[in-house]
Design an enzyme around this catalytic site. Structure first.
Site, PDB file in Angstrom:
ATOM      1  N   ASP A 158     -13.930 -35.395 -38.633  1.00  0.00           N
ATOM      2  CA  ASP A 158     -14.243 -36.828 -38.613  1.00  0.00           C
ATOM      3  C   ASP A 158     -15.742 -37.042 -38.838  1.00  0.00           C
ATOM      4  O   ASP A 158     -16.152 -37.943 -39.564  1.00  0.00           O
ATOM      5  CB  ASP A 158     -13.792 -37.431 -37.276  1.00  0.00           C
ATOM      6  N   HIS A 186      -9.440 -37.561 -31.328  1.00  0.00           N
ATOM      7  CA  HIS A 186      -9.178 -37.318 -32.751  1.00  0.00           C
ATOM      8  C   HIS A 186      -7.889 -38.049 -33.096  1.00  0.00           C
ATOM      9  O   HIS A 186      -6.811 -37.456 -33.176  1.00  0.00           O
ATOM     10  CB  HIS A 186      -9.056 -35.826 -33.056  1.00  0.00           C
TER      11      HIS A 186
HETATM   12  P1  NAX Z   1       1.130 -26.285 -40.842  1.00  0.00           P
HETATM   13  O1  NAX Z   1       2.417 -26.915 -40.434  1.00  0.00           O
HETATM   14  O2  NAX Z   1       0.891 -25.928 -42.261  1.00  0.00           O
HETATM   15  O3  NAX Z   1       0.899 -24.956 -39.978  1.00  0.00           O
HETATM   16  C1  NAX Z   1       1.063 -24.914 -38.602  1.00  0.00           C
HETATM   17  C2  NAX Z   1       1.463 -23.514 -38.230  1.00  0.00           C
HETATM   18  O4  NAX Z   1       1.476 -23.432 -36.806  1.00  0.00           O
HETATM   19  C3  NAX Z   1       2.863 -23.135 -38.727  1.00  0.00           C
HETATM   20  O5  NAX Z   1       2.804 -21.891 -39.421  1.00  0.00           O
HETATM   21  C4  NAX Z   1       3.652 -23.015 -37.421  1.00  0.00           C
HETATM   22  O6  NAX Z   1       4.686 -22.049 -37.496  1.00  0.00           O
HETATM   23  C5  NAX Z   1       2.557 -22.605 -36.449  1.00  0.00           C
HETATM   24  N1  NAX Z   1       2.901 -22.767 -35.041  1.00  0.00           N
HETATM   25  C6  NAX Z   1       3.692 -23.706 -34.459  1.00  0.00           C
HETATM   26  N2  NAX Z   1       3.806 -23.463 -33.143  1.00  0.00           N
HETATM   27  C7  NAX Z   1       3.069 -22.367 -32.875  1.00  0.00           C
HETATM   28  C8  NAX Z   1       2.799 -21.624 -31.697  1.00  0.00           C
HETATM   29  N3  NAX Z   1       3.330 -21.951 -30.530  1.00  0.00           N
HETATM   30  N4  NAX Z   1       1.998 -20.535 -31.811  1.00  0.00           N
HETATM   31  C9  NAX Z   1       1.461 -20.175 -32.972  1.00  0.00           C
HETATM   32  N5  NAX Z   1       1.694 -20.822 -34.131  1.00  0.00           N
HETATM   33  C10 NAX Z   1       2.486 -21.917 -34.071  1.00  0.00           C
HETATM   34  O7  NAX Z   1      -0.007 -27.267 -40.273  1.00  0.00           O
HETATM   35  P2  NAX Z   1      -1.538 -27.360 -40.677  1.00  0.00           P
HETATM   36  O8  NAX Z   1      -1.682 -28.294 -41.810  1.00  0.00           O
HETATM   37  O9  NAX Z   1      -2.106 -25.998 -40.794  1.00  0.00           O
HETATM   38  O10 NAX Z   1      -2.118 -28.145 -39.389  1.00  0.00           O
HETATM   39  C11 NAX Z   1      -2.164 -27.528 -38.127  1.00  0.00           C
HETATM   40  C12 NAX Z   1      -2.502 -28.535 -37.051  1.00  0.00           C
HETATM   41  O11 NAX Z   1      -3.788 -29.101 -37.267  1.00  0.00           O
HETATM   42  C13 NAX Z   1      -1.552 -29.729 -36.970  1.00  0.00           C
HETATM   43  O12 NAX Z   1      -1.224 -29.967 -35.615  1.00  0.00           O
HETATM   44  C14 NAX Z   1      -2.390 -30.871 -37.526  1.00  0.00           C
HETATM   45  O13 NAX Z   1      -1.952 -32.125 -37.010  1.00  0.00           O
HETATM   46  C15 NAX Z   1      -3.749 -30.492 -37.011  1.00  0.00           C
HETATM   47  N6  NAX Z   1      -4.924 -31.113 -37.644  1.00  0.00           N
HETATM   48  C16 NAX Z   1      -5.978 -31.412 -36.846  1.00  0.00           C
HETATM   49  C17 NAX Z   1      -7.169 -31.901 -37.352  1.00  0.00           C
HETATM   50  C18 NAX Z   1      -8.334 -32.183 -36.468  1.00  0.00           C
HETATM   51  O14 NAX Z   1      -9.332 -32.691 -36.992  1.00  0.00           O
HETATM   52  N7  NAX Z   1      -8.315 -31.907 -35.159  1.00  0.00           N
HETATM   53  C19 NAX Z   1      -7.301 -32.202 -38.793  1.00  0.00           C
HETATM   54  C20 NAX Z   1      -6.335 -31.458 -39.647  1.00  0.00           C
HETATM   55  C21 NAX Z   1      -4.940 -31.335 -39.087  1.00  0.00           C
HETATM   56  O15 NAX Z   1      -4.239 -32.509 -39.357  1.00  0.00           O
END
Ligand code: NAX
Length: 332
Positions: A158, A186
């Site tokens: 952000d 966030h």
């Molecule tokens: P993806 O869905 O591409 O990847 C997430 C991965 O996490 C998947 O491979 C899934 O199997 C894995 N996962 C789920 N549960 C798990 C657990 N208990 N232990 C280990 N791995 C696990 O998502 P991606 O685009 O990489 O985003 C990841 C996260 O970042 C999401 O929650 C998203 O909302 C968040 N974000 C946060 C941002 C921030 O500024 N704080 C910005 C970017 C993003 O939107």
């Protein structure tokens, strides 16, 4: 130099795909620092994770001493120096905000306990998986042997977005803009605050407010643009921000690891109730400075006018509601 051990969760996901090579090329922990990467994901993703490990090998990276891919938290959290908690339960169609929160409480309770049990006590934790601030709060709660100051959630994306929008508006390079602040959650209630920001325009450093000369834009469209930027990327790309999120994780951790000099950076960290009246215990984004000793400090003494006060209270209220819902789900 001894290797450091860096955990990335959600390692088979899209953010990790951009993040891993930047860690392994030295962009985060330095060009001299060897690293061992630990990749955690859930059992159905182990095959995909094998492919990520193959690609990391194929990059032939001199600083990368070892790669461990696992779905076992006891292995993943063992002896780690830094944790980038990117993996989380995604929001599925029809899922209420509360359901998402509760699903994530389970994950971050378990990962907090694993940090407590297996990680180094000096471990630096950044939570990225959403709802990031509240996930960090739960994680910290279940890792009482690790200092609260070692937990953070990411609002650097952000901040980067805000800095870039102001730079673009003023037609200056991004680094010419300093001290933009992200307050709060966030989420779309965050308050991107340019009131204290400065910009160097034609060799002269001035207040962004004076350089932009458009209060209506700064108070409305600028704030909305940053609050809604994640949604705008999803609408255009049909996928959420990944390249920019990975860059921001690197920025956050590098500034924490090496210090940020006199720059302010925004990090969501534990509020002690001061100096801006944010309820104690919330993981709230503040402007911080970071010393070479890896300790962050909230920037104090900023003038908070009525406009800012209202925005800070609104995002704090949302975080307090998230906290209450999440804590209700913790039975111990
Ligand atoms: P993806 O869905 O591409 O990847 C997430 C991965 O996490 C998947 O491979 C899934 O199997 C894995 N996962 C789920 N549960 C798990 C657990 N208990 N232990 C280990 N791995 C696990 O998502 P991606 O685009 O990489 O985003 C990841 C996260 O970042 C999401 O929650 C998203 O909302 C968040 N974000 C946060 C941002 C921030 O500024 N704080 C910005 C970017 C993003 O939107």
């Amino acid at each position: 130099m001894d290797s450091i051990r860096v955990l990335v969760t959600g390692a088979a996901g899209q953010i990790a795909y951009s993040l891993l090579s930047s860690i392994a090329t030295g962009e985060v922990f330095g060009k001299e620092q060897p690293v061992e990467l630990v990749l955690l994901d859930i059992p159905p993703m182990m095959k995909a994770l094998e492919g990520v490990v193959m690609e990391l090998q194929d990059c032939a990276l001199p600083l990368l001493n070892d790669v461990v891919a696992t779905c076992d938290e006891a292995v993943a959290f063992a002896n780690i120096d830094a944790a980038m908690l990117v993996g989380a339960m995604p929001r599925r169609e029809g899922m209420e905000r509360k359901d998402l929160l509760l699903a994530n409480v389970k994950i971050f309770k378990s990962q907090g306990a694993a940090l407590d049990k297996y990680a180094k006590k000096t471990v630096k934790v950044i939570v990225v998986g959403n709802p990031a601030n509240t996930n960090a709060l739960i994680c910290k709660k279940y890792a009482p042997s690790i200092p609260a100051a070692n937990f953070s959630a990411m609002t650097r994306l952000d901040q980067n977005r805000a800095q870039a929008q102001l730079a673009s508006r003023l037609s200056v390079p991004v680094n010419a803009v300093q001290n933009v602040v992200i307050w709060g959650n966030h989420s779309s209630t965050q308050y991107p605050d340019a009131r204290h920001a400065t910009a160097e325009v034609n060799g002269v450093t001035q207040r962004v407010h004076d350089a932009v000369k458009d209060d209506a834009w700064l108070h409305n469209d600028f704030i909305k643009c940053i609050q809604q930027r994640g949604a705008a990327v999803i609408q255009a790309r049909k996928l959420s921000s990944a390249m920019s999120a990975a860059k921001a994780i690197g920025d956050h951790m590098r500034d924490w690891w090496f210090g940020a000099g006199d720059r302010w950076v925004s990090m969501a960290v534990t509020s002690d109730g001061n100096p801006y009246g944010v309820p104690e215990g919330l993981i709230f984004s503040f402007p911080v400075t970071v010393g070479a000793d890896k300790q962050w400090k909230i920037v104090e003494g900023l003038n908070i006018n009525d406009f800012a006060r209202e925005k800070i209270e609104l995002t704090a209220k949302e975080l307090a509601e998230e906290r209450d819902m999440a804590l209700e789900a913790c039975t111990d």
